[in-house]
Design a protein around this motif. Sequence first.
Motif, PDB file in Angstrom:
ATOM      1  N   ALA A   1      -8.440   5.446   4.285  1.00 35.58           N
ATOM      2  CA  ALA A   1      -9.265   4.233   4.234  1.00 35.58           C
ATOM      3  C   ALA A   1      -9.590   3.905   2.777  1.00 35.58           C
ATOM      4  CB  ALA A   1     -10.537   4.428   5.048  1.00 35.58           C
ATOM      5  N   PRO A   2      -9.529   2.663   2.395  1.00 38.01           N
ATOM      6  CA  PRO A   2      -9.442   1.420   3.176  1.00 38.01           C
ATOM      7  C   PRO A   2      -8.020   0.930   3.443  1.00 38.01           C
ATOM      8  CG  PRO A   2      -9.873   0.860   0.918  1.00 38.01           C
ATOM      9  CD  PRO A   2      -9.806   2.376   0.983  1.00 38.01           C
ATOM     10  N   ILE A   3      -6.995   1.721   3.115  1.00 40.33           N
ATOM     11  CA  ILE A   3      -5.623   1.332   3.424  1.00 40.33           C
ATOM     12  C   ILE A   3      -5.469   1.246   4.943  1.00 40.33           C
ATOM     13  CG2 ILE A   3      -3.197   2.030   3.265  1.00 40.33           C
ATOM     14  CD1 ILE A   3      -3.972   3.523   0.662  1.00 40.33           C
ATOM     15  N   LYS A   4      -4.790   0.223   5.413  1.00 36.66           N
ATOM     16  CA  LYS A   4      -4.622  -0.003   6.854  1.00 36.66           C
ATOM     17  C   LYS A   4      -3.293   0.580   7.338  1.00 36.66           C
ATOM     18  CE  LYS A   4      -8.259  -2.730   7.096  1.00 36.66           C
ATOM     19  NZ  LYS A   4      -9.531  -2.147   7.373  1.00 36.66           N
TER      20      LYS A   4
ATOM     21  N   LYS B   1       0.173   3.642  -2.879  1.00 42.60           N
ATOM     22  CA  LYS B   1      -1.194   4.186  -2.806  1.00 42.60           C
ATOM     23  C   LYS B   1      -1.282   5.318  -1.781  1.00 42.60           C
ATOM     24  CE  LYS B   1      -3.209  -0.343  -3.662  1.00 42.60           C
ATOM     25  NZ  LYS B   1      -3.983  -1.413  -3.030  1.00 42.60           N
TER      26      LYS B   1
ATOM     27  N   ARG C   1      -5.985   7.226   9.476  1.00 36.84           N
ATOM     28  CA  ARG C   1      -6.822   6.095   9.061  1.00 36.84           C
ATOM     29  C   ARG C   1      -8.059   6.578   8.313  1.00 36.84           C
ATOM     30  NH1 ARG C   1      -6.157   2.434  14.551  1.00 36.84           N
ATOM     31  NH2 ARG C   1      -4.265   1.359  13.870  1.00 36.84           N
ATOM     32  N   ALA C   2      -8.659   7.657   8.781  1.00 38.57           N
ATOM     33  CA  ALA C   2      -9.829   8.221   8.092  1.00 38.57           C
ATOM     34  C   ALA C   2      -9.441   8.763   6.715  1.00 38.57           C
ATOM     35  CB  ALA C   2     -10.454   9.331   8.930  1.00 38.57           C
TER      36      ALA C   2
ATOM     37  N   ASP D   1       0.807  -1.229   0.000  1.00 31.74           N
ATOM     38  CA  ASP D   1       0.000   0.000   0.000  1.00 31.74           C
ATOM     39  C   ASP D   1       0.839   1.277   0.000  1.00 31.74           C
ATOM     40  OD1 ASP D   1      -2.449  -1.300  -0.038  1.00 31.74           O
ATOM     41  OD2 ASP D   1      -2.528  -1.455   2.156  1.00 31.74           O
TER      42      ASP D   1
END
Length: 109
Positions: A70-73, A24, A66-67, A21
């Motif tokens: 998202a959806p990357i962790k 991204k 995280r917000a 990720d």
Amino acid sequence: GGKKSVFLNMKVSLELTNEADKEKIEVLMPRVIDYFQVYLRELRVEDLKGSAGMYRLREELLARVRAAVAPIKVRDVLFNQILQLFFQIINSLFPIEMTSICTRIDHVI
């Protein structure tokens, strides 16, 4: 009397759960920095005092990153450097607001 400016210079790294990720999330960095700066501008000097203040800061930044991505962790936000620049004497005499924030994300791991 009046409010004096305080400057916060912060460098962090983001720890991802999936190394794939990394590319991204780099595209989303302007959004991440914006989320961070909106939050950091609301902080007061006393919000950062002690280990409890640093823990809350880490948790708040982690929730925001995280917000933003998202959806990357994202597993964690790691502090590389935090500097608060202000005059100690003025700080004891007047309430201080953080009015200028510099946030840099050094790298994603």
